[in-house]
Design a protein around this motif. Structure first.
Motif, PDB file in Angstrom:
ATOM      1  N   VAL A  54       0.820  -1.211   0.000  1.00  0.00           N
ATOM      2  CA  VAL A  54       0.000   0.000   0.000  1.00  0.00           C
ATOM      3  C   VAL A  54       0.855   1.263   0.000  1.00  0.00           C
ATOM      4  N   GLY A  55       2.003   1.213   0.683  1.00  0.00           N
ATOM      5  CA  GLY A  55       2.861   2.392   0.716  1.00  0.00           C
ATOM      6  C   GLY A  55       3.278   2.819  -0.676  1.00  0.00           C
ATOM      7  N   ALA A  56       3.736   1.849  -1.473  1.00  0.00           N
ATOM      8  CA  ALA A  56       4.176   2.151  -2.839  1.00  0.00           C
ATOM      9  C   ALA A  56       2.994   2.514  -3.726  1.00  0.00           C
ATOM     10  N   ASN A  57       1.866   1.831  -3.553  1.00  0.00           N
ATOM     11  CA  ASN A  57       0.717   2.075  -4.419  1.00  0.00           C
ATOM     12  C   ASN A  57       0.055   3.422  -4.117  1.00  0.00           C
ATOM     13  N   ILE A  58       0.335   3.982  -2.939  1.00  0.00           N
ATOM     14  CA  ILE A  58      -0.146   5.319  -2.621  1.00  0.00           C
ATOM     15  C   ILE A  58       0.901   6.361  -3.007  1.00  0.00           C
ATOM     16  N   ALA A  59       2.182   5.988  -2.859  1.00  0.00           N
ATOM     17  CA  ALA A  59       3.261   6.943  -3.139  1.00  0.00           C
ATOM     18  C   ALA A  59       3.224   7.422  -4.586  1.00  0.00           C
ATOM     19  N   VAL A  60       3.017   6.501  -5.535  1.00  0.00           N
ATOM     20  CA  VAL A  60       3.039   6.868  -6.951  1.00  0.00           C
ATOM     21  C   VAL A  60       1.961   7.899  -7.291  1.00  0.00           C
ATOM     22  N   PRO A  61       0.675   7.664  -6.953  1.00  0.00           N
ATOM     23  CA  PRO A  61      -0.323   8.696  -7.281  1.00  0.00           C
ATOM     24  C   PRO A  61      -0.097  10.008  -6.543  1.00  0.00           C
ATOM     25  N   LEU A  62       0.416   9.943  -5.293  1.00  0.00           N
ATOM     26  CA  LEU A  62       0.660  11.181  -4.548  1.00  0.00           C
ATOM     27  C   LEU A  62       1.788  11.989  -5.187  1.00  0.00           C
ATOM     28  N   ILE A  63       2.823  11.301  -5.662  1.00  0.00           N
ATOM     29  CA  ILE A  63       3.930  11.991  -6.344  1.00  0.00           C
ATOM     30  C   ILE A  63       3.415  12.658  -7.619  1.00  0.00           C
ATOM     31  N   LEU A  64       2.626  11.925  -8.388  1.00  0.00           N
ATOM     32  CA  LEU A  64       2.089  12.474  -9.631  1.00  0.00           C
ATOM     33  C   LEU A  64       1.111  13.619  -9.362  1.00  0.00           C
ATOM     34  N   ALA A  65       0.268  13.447  -8.351  1.00  0.00           N
ATOM     35  CA  ALA A  65      -0.703  14.492  -8.019  1.00  0.00           C
ATOM     36  C   ALA A  65       0.009  15.783  -7.628  1.00  0.00           C
ATOM     37  N   GLY A  66       1.077  15.650  -6.849  1.00  0.00           N
ATOM     38  CA  GLY A  66       1.850  16.826  -6.459  1.00  0.00           C
ATOM     39  C   GLY A  66       2.499  17.501  -7.646  1.00  0.00           C
ATOM     40  N   ALA A  67       3.040  16.699  -8.561  1.00  0.00           N
ATOM     41  CA  ALA A  67       3.700  17.265  -9.748  1.00  0.00           C
ATOM     42  C   ALA A  67       2.695  17.964 -10.662  1.00  0.00           C
TER      43      ALA A  67
END
Length: 558
Positions: A54-67
């Motif tokens: 879950v950590g990785a699967n949340i990290a990717v969308p959060l990184i993209l959302a921030g960018a």
């Protein structure tokens, strides 16, 4: 025990020390690939498999959302979409694809080209499209087209042809680098790391999986979920700010502490999230973006092949056949197309739950499918995504150390098949591991493909090339301006591919080992191929969904 594990053990019986070691691996499996534990137990085990990623699967969308500068209310729905896609992709892969118990999720290997696309669009690089929605539509279009090529490579059998070039000398460093690639993850090495919370999580996993596993079955089966829940409850209790009448309890952990659990965020989220195809609009396709994304797809394919070998090793099955590999990559391509339609950044095999197989001995396909069904449903529930997002990074870091250390060991264990007295083998293995760590570390100096283009002087190089061929262009009646565009696009594709693959450790190390192992002279016995031929499943051992659906089950025919 699974049938696959039993067949593997029988096949190797009496085959010497290597065979004995393979039997030992299968005996460590509590539930094999084809086993179906009781329903209630399977649900808990399935959720545990998913909690590892879950950590990785949340990290990717959060990184993209921030960018992209995505609004917070949209971000929650964006994260939920990733879980819905993950659940469907996992069900598809375990049912119709390679049928290995591997969770599918958001790929880090495709994050670099995704960020490059977002950076270009949000900077106004695509006329009239400077906002987050425009960037996401370009990202979706690039994934859909690039993944179509992946589908063709899988189902036309191109990927499986690589198997004949894969020896333990290639597979061992590739798998090891899957684990080693996360040694510097911010959840582990952050400057403000909460080592006591990370240590608590890691210590509990070790206690349950290695010391208390013989005391009770629960410790053997549920070490990850037990450790995560206990560590989270401790962190949440220390984060409480409670006032009951005259009694006030101040939080021990402040909001700036890495172990802080923001429980208030859970109640602020929506109950149900509307998630459906083309929810952000119709995807748009730009050729340069597609080429860059395909480099990410190639990197994810290399990583997935390593995952297939790792899960086969851990589950006591034979190494994957050509047919199984083709179906696995083909299905990953289809699910990447699906992820683009749904509005995420792709889907690929996840190494996290492979580490969980090693820790828990649970390699059941049925268990992973139930976990996927749960994730598919709760992806629509806003409260769930926010609750998962409250898991502090130190707890995730503790999970990473335990699970990825297991994967490193699995990779190294493949070397028992090769002649380690051979200087040829030790050179290839050592070189692959070194460059697999060094090159991505170098690429880490650049924030994106755009920064890498500037570092290599792409524009100047293209301009110099155009000037050099100016007489030829004049002879054929082509202006410098007309030639510069296609040349720059082609040069960008090459540079972006180098950056993306170079940023992926298992791709760098795996490709280096693949080239060296197949060009430096060495006997089949020396390279471990003679032994491995006996341990690789026959093509007839894998029955695709279509074989079973059409009634051509090869195992039945045997």
């Amino acid at each position: 025990m699974s049938n696959a594990g039993d067949e593997f053990s029988d096949r190797d019986a009496g085959g010497g020390s290597d065979a004995d070691s393979e039997v030992a691996v299968s005996e460590d499996i509590e539930y094999g690939i084809d086993d179906k534990p009781p329903l209630g137990e399977s649900f808990v085990l399935g959720i545990q498999h998913y909690l590892t990623m879950v950590g990785a699967n949340i990290a990717v969308p959060l990184i993209l959302a921030g960018a992209m500068g995505m609004p917070s209310d949209v971000t929650a729905r964006f994260v939920g979409t990733f879980f819905v896609v993950s659940g469907i992709a996992t069900l598809a892969q375990t049912t119709f694809g390679n049928r290995y118990p591997i969770v599918q999720g958001a790929p880090f290997s495709m994050l670099a080209p995704a960020l490059a696309i977002v950076g270009v669009v949000t900077a106004g690089g695509v006329a009239g499209q400077p906002d987050w929605q425009a960037a996401l539509l370009q990202l979706q279009g690039a994934i859909i087209v690039a993944a179509t090529v992946e589908v063709a490579m899988g189902y036309f059998g191109l990927v499986g042809k690589l198997r004949r070039f894969l020896s333990p000398v290639v597979v061992a460093p590739t798998i090891a680098l899957i684990g080693l690639s996360l040694f510097s993850a911010p959840q582990i090495t952050a400057a403000n790391q909460s080592w006591w919370l990370l240590g608590l999580t890691l210590g509990l996993i070790l206690l349950f999986s290695q010391y208390l596993d013989v005391r009770h079955k629960a410790f053997r089966l549920y070490p990850v979920i037990l450790a995560l829940v206990i560590a989270w409850v401790v962190a949440a209790a220390l984060s409480l700010d409670v006032t009951l009448g005259p009694v006030s309890i101040d939080p021990v952990l402040g909001s700036d502490h890495p172990g802080y659990v923001p429980l208030g965020q859970v109640t602020d989220s929506r109950f149900l999230l509307p998630i459906y195809p083309f929810q952000w609009g119709v995807p748009q396709v730009t050729t340069a973006f597609v080429i860059g994304m395909f480099a990410g797809v190639l990197a994810s394919m290399v990583e997935s092949i390593g995952d297939y070998y790792a899960v086969a090793n851990l589950s006591g099955s034979g190494a994957p056949s050509e047919k199984r590999m083709n179906h696995g990559i083909g299905m990953e391509g289809l699910m990447n197309v699906f992820s683009g339609i749904m509005g995420t950044s792709g889907s690929t095999s996840y190494s996290e739950n492979i580490g969980a197989i090693g820790l828990t001995g649970v390699a059941s396909r049925y268990v992973v499918q139930l976990g996927a069904a749960v994730m598919l449903v709760v992806g629509f529930v806003g409260y769930f995504g926010q609750l998962i997002a409250t898991i502090p990074d130190p707890i995730v870091g503790g999970l990473f150390i335990a699970m990825f250390g297991q994967i490193v060991a699995v990779g190294i264990s493949n070397l028992r098949h090769v002649d380690l007295d051979s200087s040829r083998n030790t050179f290839v293995i050592g070189f692959a591991l070194f460059v697999g760590l060094a090159i991505p570390a170098y690429m880490g100096n650049f924030e994106s493909t755009i920064a890498f283009r500037e570092a290599v002087g792409l524009e100047g190089t293209v301009a110099a090339l155009v000037d050099a061929i100016d007489p030829l262009l004049a002879a054929i009646g082509v202006s410098e301006t007309a030639a510069a565009g296609p040349l720059e696009t082609a040069a960008q594709a090459v540079v972006d591919t180098i950056y993306i693959i170079g940023s992926t450790g298992m791709a760098v190390g795996g490709l280096a080992a693949l080239v060296l192992d197949n060009t430096i002279p060495g006997s089949r016995e020396e390279r471990g191929l003679a032994q491995w031929d006996r341990l690789t499943e026959d093509e007839s051992d894998f029955d695709s969904f279509w074989d079973r659906w059409l009634g051509t089950d090869s195992s039945a025919e045997r």
